[in-house]
Motif scaffolding. Structure first.
Motif, PDB file in Angstrom:
ATOM      1  N   GLY A   1       0.790  -1.226   0.000  1.00 21.83           N
ATOM      2  CA  GLY A   1       0.000   0.000   0.000  1.00 21.83           C
ATOM      3  C   GLY A   1       0.820   1.272   0.000  1.00 21.83           C
ATOM      4  O   GLY A   1       0.272   2.363  -0.120  1.00 21.83           O
ATOM      5  N   ALA A   2       2.144   1.187   0.129  1.00 25.86           N
ATOM      6  CA  ALA A   2       2.989   2.376   0.183  1.00 25.86           C
ATOM      7  C   ALA A   2       3.566   2.762  -1.175  1.00 25.86           C
ATOM      8  O   ALA A   2       4.180   3.817  -1.304  1.00 25.86           O
TER       9      ALA A   2
ATOM     10  N   VAL B   1       7.515  -5.960   1.931  1.00 24.06           N
ATOM     11  CA  VAL B   1       7.628  -6.778   3.140  1.00 24.06           C
ATOM     12  C   VAL B   1       6.302  -6.767   3.905  1.00 24.06           C
ATOM     13  O   VAL B   1       5.472  -5.886   3.698  1.00 24.06           O
ATOM     14  N   ASP B   2       6.121  -7.740   4.785  1.00 19.87           N
ATOM     15  CA  ASP B   2       4.904  -7.806   5.603  1.00 19.87           C
ATOM     16  C   ASP B   2       4.881  -6.706   6.657  1.00 19.87           C
ATOM     17  O   ASP B   2       3.831  -6.156   6.966  1.00 19.87           O
ATOM     18  N   SER B   3       6.053  -6.406   7.229  1.00 20.83           N
ATOM     19  CA  SER B   3       6.132  -5.345   8.238  1.00 20.83           C
ATOM     20  C   SER B   3       7.570  -4.862   8.346  1.00 20.83           C
ATOM     21  O   SER B   3       8.501  -5.555   7.955  1.00 20.83           O
TER      22      SER B   3
ATOM     23  N   ALA C   1       7.286   0.364  14.256  1.00 20.72           N
ATOM     24  CA  ALA C   1       5.822   0.301  14.175  1.00 20.72           C
ATOM     25  C   ALA C   1       5.277   1.571  13.543  1.00 20.72           C
ATOM     26  O   ALA C   1       5.677   2.679  13.887  1.00 20.72           O
ATOM     27  N   GLY C   2       4.397   1.425  12.573  1.00 15.54           N
ATOM     28  CA  GLY C   2       3.795   2.574  11.897  1.00 15.54           C
ATOM     29  C   GLY C   2       4.544   3.047  10.672  1.00 15.54           C
ATOM     30  O   GLY C   2       4.029   3.833   9.898  1.00 15.54           O
ATOM     31  N   ALA C   3       5.766   2.584  10.496  1.00 11.73           N
ATOM     32  CA  ALA C   3       6.533   2.969   9.315  1.00 11.73           C
ATOM     33  C   ALA C   3       5.991   2.242   8.092  1.00 11.73           C
ATOM     34  O   ALA C   3       5.525   1.105   8.187  1.00 11.73           O
ATOM     35  N   MET C   4       6.007   2.913   6.953  1.00 14.67           N
ATOM     36  CA  MET C   4       5.542   2.294   5.714  1.00 14.67           C
ATOM     37  C   MET C   4       6.691   2.012   4.757  1.00 14.67           C
ATOM     38  O   MET C   4       6.598   1.139   3.910  1.00 14.67           O
TER      39      MET C   4
END
Length: 68
Positions: free
Chosen positions: A12-13, A39-41, A45-48
């Motif tokens: 989505g980024a 990547v999945d994550s 946290a919260g970084a795109m």
């Protein structure tokens, strides 16, 4: 100047990344070499997007502000 970029981003980024890249680099014909990995994550946290960039700037009076 020589630049290489590696980007890791969550799903989505991509559209936001493309818009930012178009704003930063004036000439789409001369984008730097780059690698993009979805990547999945990310660790933060919260970084795109996570960007790793390297640049080699010659020591001959090259002025980054006039080259943009």
């Amino acid at each position: 100047m020589s630049i290489r970029e590696s980007m890791m981003m969550e799903d989505g980024a991509l559209d936001s990344y493309r818009a930012g890249r178009e704003d930063f680099y004036d000439d789409p014909e001369h984008y730097p070499a780059s690698t993009l990995v979805e990547v999945d994550s990310l660790v933060l946290a919260g970084a795109m997007v996570e960007v790793d960039a390297e640049a080699i700037i010659p020591d001959d009076g090259w002025d980054a502000e006039t080259q943009r």
